[in-house]
Write an enzyme that holds these catalytic residues in place. Structure first.
Site, PDB file in Angstrom:
ATOM      1  N   SER A  24      -9.234  33.849  29.463  1.00  0.00           N
ATOM      2  CA  SER A  24      -9.091  32.401  29.590  1.00  0.00           C
ATOM      3  C   SER A  24      -9.651  31.923  30.919  1.00  0.00           C
ATOM      4  O   SER A  24      -9.641  32.655  31.925  1.00  0.00           O
ATOM      5  CB  SER A  24      -7.592  32.093  29.515  1.00  0.00           C
ATOM      6  N   TYR A  45       1.893  33.499  32.000  1.00  0.00           N
ATOM      7  CA  TYR A  45       0.902  33.655  30.917  1.00  0.00           C
ATOM      8  C   TYR A  45      -0.478  33.938  31.509  1.00  0.00           C
ATOM      9  O   TYR A  45      -1.167  34.868  31.098  1.00  0.00           O
ATOM     10  CB  TYR A  45       0.849  32.385  30.050  1.00  0.00           C
ATOM     11  N   LYS A  64      -3.284  37.327  31.510  1.00  0.00           N
ATOM     12  CA  LYS A  64      -4.727  37.362  31.210  1.00  0.00           C
ATOM     13  C   LYS A  64      -5.469  38.068  32.339  1.00  0.00           C
ATOM     14  O   LYS A  64      -6.324  38.919  32.113  1.00  0.00           O
ATOM     15  CB  LYS A  64      -5.269  35.933  31.046  1.00  0.00           C
TER      16      LYS A  64
HETATM   17  P1  NAD Z   1      -2.475  32.183  18.082  1.00  0.00           P
HETATM   18  O1  NAD Z   1      -1.056  32.257  18.510  1.00  0.00           O
HETATM   19  O2  NAD Z   1      -2.825  31.248  16.984  1.00  0.00           O
HETATM   20  O3  NAD Z   1      -2.992  33.640  17.675  1.00  0.00           O
HETATM   21  C1  NAD Z   1      -2.448  34.826  18.218  1.00  0.00           C
HETATM   22  C2  NAD Z   1      -2.131  35.746  17.051  1.00  0.00           C
HETATM   23  O4  NAD Z   1      -1.595  36.960  17.558  1.00  0.00           O
HETATM   24  C3  NAD Z   1      -1.093  35.144  16.107  1.00  0.00           C
HETATM   25  O5  NAD Z   1      -1.544  35.315  14.771  1.00  0.00           O
HETATM   26  C4  NAD Z   1       0.151  35.984  16.366  1.00  0.00           C
HETATM   27  O6  NAD Z   1       0.976  36.088  15.218  1.00  0.00           O
HETATM   28  C5  NAD Z   1      -0.467  37.308  16.766  1.00  0.00           C
HETATM   29  N1  NAD Z   1       0.372  38.160  17.611  1.00  0.00           N
HETATM   30  C6  NAD Z   1       1.017  37.842  18.762  1.00  0.00           C
HETATM   31  N2  NAD Z   1       1.637  38.933  19.254  1.00  0.00           N
HETATM   32  C7  NAD Z   1       1.371  39.949  18.400  1.00  0.00           C
HETATM   33  C8  NAD Z   1       1.716  41.324  18.376  1.00  0.00           C
HETATM   34  N3  NAD Z   1       2.478  41.883  19.340  1.00  0.00           N
HETATM   35  N4  NAD Z   1       1.274  42.087  17.347  1.00  0.00           N
HETATM   36  C9  NAD Z   1       0.516  41.548  16.373  1.00  0.00           C
HETATM   37  N5  NAD Z   1       0.140  40.259  16.355  1.00  0.00           N
HETATM   38  C10 NAD Z   1       0.573  39.475  17.359  1.00  0.00           C
HETATM   39  O7  NAD Z   1      -3.339  31.872  19.374  1.00  0.00           O
HETATM   40  P2  NAD Z   1      -4.890  31.525  19.506  1.00  0.00           P
HETATM   41  O8  NAD Z   1      -5.005  30.135  20.024  1.00  0.00           O
HETATM   42  O9  NAD Z   1      -5.615  31.934  18.280  1.00  0.00           O
HETATM   43  O10 NAD Z   1      -5.270  32.472  20.719  1.00  0.00           O
HETATM   44  C11 NAD Z   1      -5.816  33.765  20.517  1.00  0.00           C
HETATM   45  C12 NAD Z   1      -5.951  34.437  21.858  1.00  0.00           C
HETATM   46  O11 NAD Z   1      -6.788  33.646  22.699  1.00  0.00           O
HETATM   47  C13 NAD Z   1      -4.631  34.591  22.613  1.00  0.00           C
HETATM   48  O12 NAD Z   1      -4.643  35.821  23.302  1.00  0.00           O
HETATM   49  C14 NAD Z   1      -4.655  33.449  23.596  1.00  0.00           C
HETATM   50  O13 NAD Z   1      -3.882  33.728  24.731  1.00  0.00           O
HETATM   51  C15 NAD Z   1      -6.132  33.377  23.921  1.00  0.00           C
HETATM   52  N6  NAD Z   1      -6.550  32.059  24.440  1.00  0.00           N
HETATM   53  C16 NAD Z   1      -6.236  30.941  23.709  1.00  0.00           C
HETATM   54  C17 NAD Z   1      -6.592  29.691  24.207  1.00  0.00           C
HETATM   55  C18 NAD Z   1      -6.215  28.439  23.452  1.00  0.00           C
HETATM   56  O14 NAD Z   1      -6.227  27.372  24.050  1.00  0.00           O
HETATM   57  N7  NAD Z   1      -5.919  28.515  22.149  1.00  0.00           N
HETATM   58  C19 NAD Z   1      -7.268  29.573  25.431  1.00  0.00           C
HETATM   59  C20 NAD Z   1      -7.592  30.733  26.132  1.00  0.00           C
HETATM   60  C21 NAD Z   1      -7.219  31.985  25.613  1.00  0.00           C
HETATM   61  N1  UFG Z   2      -1.949  16.902  27.921  1.00  0.00           N
HETATM   62  C1  UFG Z   2      -1.332  15.664  27.852  1.00  0.00           C
HETATM   63  N2  UFG Z   2      -0.319  15.496  26.961  1.00  0.00           N
HETATM   64  C2  UFG Z   2       0.096  16.494  26.130  1.00  0.00           C
HETATM   65  C3  UFG Z   2      -0.554  17.769  26.209  1.00  0.00           C
HETATM   66  C4  UFG Z   2      -1.573  17.921  27.126  1.00  0.00           C
HETATM   67  O1  UFG Z   2      -1.677  14.733  28.588  1.00  0.00           O
HETATM   68  O2  UFG Z   2       1.040  16.291  25.348  1.00  0.00           O
HETATM   69  C5  UFG Z   2      -3.060  17.069  28.886  1.00  0.00           C
HETATM   70  C6  UFG Z   2      -2.759  18.127  29.930  1.00  0.00           C
HETATM   71  O3  UFG Z   2      -2.039  17.561  31.000  1.00  0.00           O
HETATM   72  C7  UFG Z   2      -4.172  18.551  30.307  1.00  0.00           C
HETATM   73  C8  UFG Z   2      -4.975  18.375  29.014  1.00  0.00           C
HETATM   74  O4  UFG Z   2      -4.198  17.507  28.197  1.00  0.00           O
HETATM   75  O5  UFG Z   2      -4.674  17.677  31.246  1.00  0.00           O
HETATM   76  C9  UFG Z   2      -5.199  19.682  28.285  1.00  0.00           C
HETATM   77  O6  UFG Z   2      -3.950  20.335  28.141  1.00  0.00           O
HETATM   78  P1  UFG Z   2      -3.749  21.593  27.172  1.00  0.00           P
HETATM   79  O7  UFG Z   2      -2.307  21.993  27.267  1.00  0.00           O
HETATM   80  O8  UFG Z   2      -4.299  21.297  25.824  1.00  0.00           O
HETATM   81  O9  UFG Z   2      -4.701  22.687  27.820  1.00  0.00           O
HETATM   82  P2  UFG Z   2      -4.691  23.346  29.277  1.00  0.00           P
HETATM   83  O10 UFG Z   2      -5.979  22.959  29.918  1.00  0.00           O
HETATM   84  O11 UFG Z   2      -3.458  23.056  30.010  1.00  0.00           O
HETATM   85  O12 UFG Z   2      -4.602  24.899  28.939  1.00  0.00           O
HETATM   86  C10 UFG Z   2      -5.404  25.495  27.950  1.00  0.00           C
HETATM   87  C11 UFG Z   2      -4.655  26.584  27.214  1.00  0.00           C
HETATM   88  C12 UFG Z   2      -4.376  27.762  28.089  1.00  0.00           C
HETATM   89  C13 UFG Z   2      -5.579  28.197  28.802  1.00  0.00           C
HETATM   90  C14 UFG Z   2      -6.242  27.041  29.498  1.00  0.00           C
HETATM   91  C15 UFG Z   2      -7.542  27.446  30.095  1.00  0.00           C
HETATM   92  O13 UFG Z   2      -3.411  26.110  26.717  1.00  0.00           O
HETATM   93  O14 UFG Z   2      -3.972  28.829  27.272  1.00  0.00           O
HETATM   94  O15 UFG Z   2      -6.514  26.013  28.563  1.00  0.00           O
HETATM   95  O16 UFG Z   2      -8.338  28.052  29.143  1.00  0.00           O
HETATM   96  F1  UFG Z   2      -5.276  29.147  29.715  1.00  0.00           F
END
Ligand code: NAD
Ligand code: UFG
Length: 339
Positions: A125, A150, A154
């Site tokens: 991330s 969290y 990462k």
């Molecule tokens: P998500 O929660 O939809 O997907 C994660 C999946 O992993 C889920 O299906 C969950 O059931 C499974 N899981 C969790 N723990 C497990 C375990 N111990 N064994 C087996 N399965 C398990 O999340 P996502 O948004 O698809 O994110 C995927 C990855 O990308 C995550 O590692 C997340 O931290 C990372 N990431 C997400 C974002 C974002 O904004 N969505 C940003 C940066 C990084």
């Molecule tokens: N925000 C609002 N209202 C809400 C939710 C979010 O104003 O109800 C704002 C936040 O303050 C931020 C922006 O929308 O300014 C984006 O917020 P998100 O929570 O959607 O995303 P973040 O940038 O905080 O974090 C995301 C993922 C993390 C990841 C990070 C960087 O949630 O997992 O991007 O990749 F680490």
């Protein structure tokens, strides 16, 4: 063709990546314990692509279960999505986050080593850049001090994978640093399905638009940005999924560790997201401005030149596409995968 294991592949990014890999001709195996997803997403990917996925209900922390999968399926590469991702919850329950998110990668590496699987791509991330690096973020910048457990998981997982690759020249690692994934598959059949109150902006916006929640609170409008609200690098999940296909192509040909930012390089503010969503979809998103959310940075976005030059990847979708596809998914599935 190669066989790719998606650990946590039933989730939001994993399911879109499964579709992209199947479309590109790869075979896909998914291991997921469904702690934050549903097997329905996997069925939907099969419907979209017309191809079969081998699905295991398994906890990725269970090294024996993972070894069994590696032996039964002859896996060529692993993409590791599995983990918990709620930033606020990680502040409340740090030990659980460190335990669950670090055990997944340690067990995977154990199982890979024992069964001779040598390629792993990790869902990292932008948050690993911490608070001090200048924007836009570049892969050559050092990892910074994170603001929550969290994000530390990462950063620590990146370190674990780098150390493992240093000790084992056969092991290849790609760290993909995602920026802010939003949007959904254009079919509207798969998308983001958060449990309970959404933590992230776009699912909150879509739930307000569909009438499940009353009002979006925009966290802070006194930031040093053009309109005072935070700016982020939002990336369409389908573009992100294609980035994984490029990374798989690359890891099959290269040894060592490689790091890539996956973002568009264009920041948009929270207010711009709300206004674009309303304009593109012709719906209202009730919103109010509230106080800042602890830990939010005013602005960050990617320099993704390296992914373009080395992987041959670039984003194709616009913010309008992201808003349209997020709404299309929410409208067709007001309760996500639950009926
Ligand atoms: P998500 O929660 O939809 O997907 C994660 C999946 O992993 C889920 O299906 C969950 O059931 C499974 N899981 C969790 N723990 C497990 C375990 N111990 N064994 C087996 N399965 C398990 O999340 P996502 O948004 O698809 O994110 C995927 C990855 O990308 C995550 O590692 C997340 O931290 C990372 N990431 C997400 C974002 C974002 O904004 N969505 C940003 C940066 C990084
Ligand atoms: N925000 C609002 N209202 C809400 C939710 C979010 O104003 O109800 C704002 C936040 O303050 C931020 C922006 O929308 O300014 C984006 O917020 P998100 O929570 O959607 O995303 P973040 O940038 O905080 O974090 C995301 C993922 C993390 C990841 C990070 C960087 O949630 O997992 O991007 O990749 F680490």
């Amino acid at each position: 063709m190669s066989n790719i294991l998606l650990a946590g592949g039933a989730g939001y990014i994993g399911s879109h990546t499964a579709a992209a890999l199947l479309d590109a001709g790869y075979d896909v195996v998914i291991a997921d314990n469904f702690v934050n997803s549903s097997p329905k997403s996997v069925e939907r990917v099969e419907q979209i692509t017309g191809k079969q996925i081998v699905l295991y209900e398994a906890d990725v922390r269970d090294a024996d279960a993972m070894k069994r999968i590696f032996r039964e399926q002859k896996i060529d590469a692993v993409i590791h999505f599995a983990g918990l991702k709620a930033v606020g919850e990680s502040v409340q329950k740090p030990i659980m986050y460190y335990r669950k998110n670090l055990d997944t990668v340690l067990s995977l590496l154990d199982a890979m080593q024992e069964t001779g699987v040598n390629n792993i791509i990790f869902s990292s991330s932008a948050t690993v850049y911490g608070e001090k690096n200048p924007i836009p973020y570049l892969e050559t910048m050092p990892r910074g001090a994170c603001t929550n457990p969290y994000s530390w998981t990462k950063s620590m997982t990146e370190q674990i994978l780098e150390d493992a690759a240093k000790a084992d020249p056969e092991l290849s690692v790609i760290l993909l640093r995602y920026f802010n994934p939003i949007g959904a598959h254009p079919s509207g059949m798969i998308g983001e399905d958060p449990q309970g109150i959404p933590n992230n902006l776009m699912p909150y916006v879509t739930q307000v638009a569909v009438g499940k929640r009353e009002c979006l609170t925009i966290f802070g409008n006194d930031y040093p940005t053009p309109d005072g609200t935070c700016r982020r690098d939002y990336i369409h999940v389908v573009d992100l999924a294609r980035g994984h296909v490029k990374a798989i192509d690359y890891i099959m040909q290269h040894k060592g560790v490689a790091v890539f930012n996956l973002g568009t390089g264009i920041p948009y503010s929270v207010t711009e997201i709300v206004e674009t969503f309303e304009r593109v979809n012709g719906v209202k998103v009730n919103h109010v401005y509230g106080p800042r959310r602890a830990g939010d940075l005013p602005e960050f976005y990617a320099n993704s030149d390296k992914a373009r030059e080395v992987l041959g990847w670039q984003t194709e979708k616009t913010l309008d596409d992201m808003c349209r596809d997020s709404w299309n998914w929410q409208k067709q599935n007001p309760n996500g995968y639950r009926v």
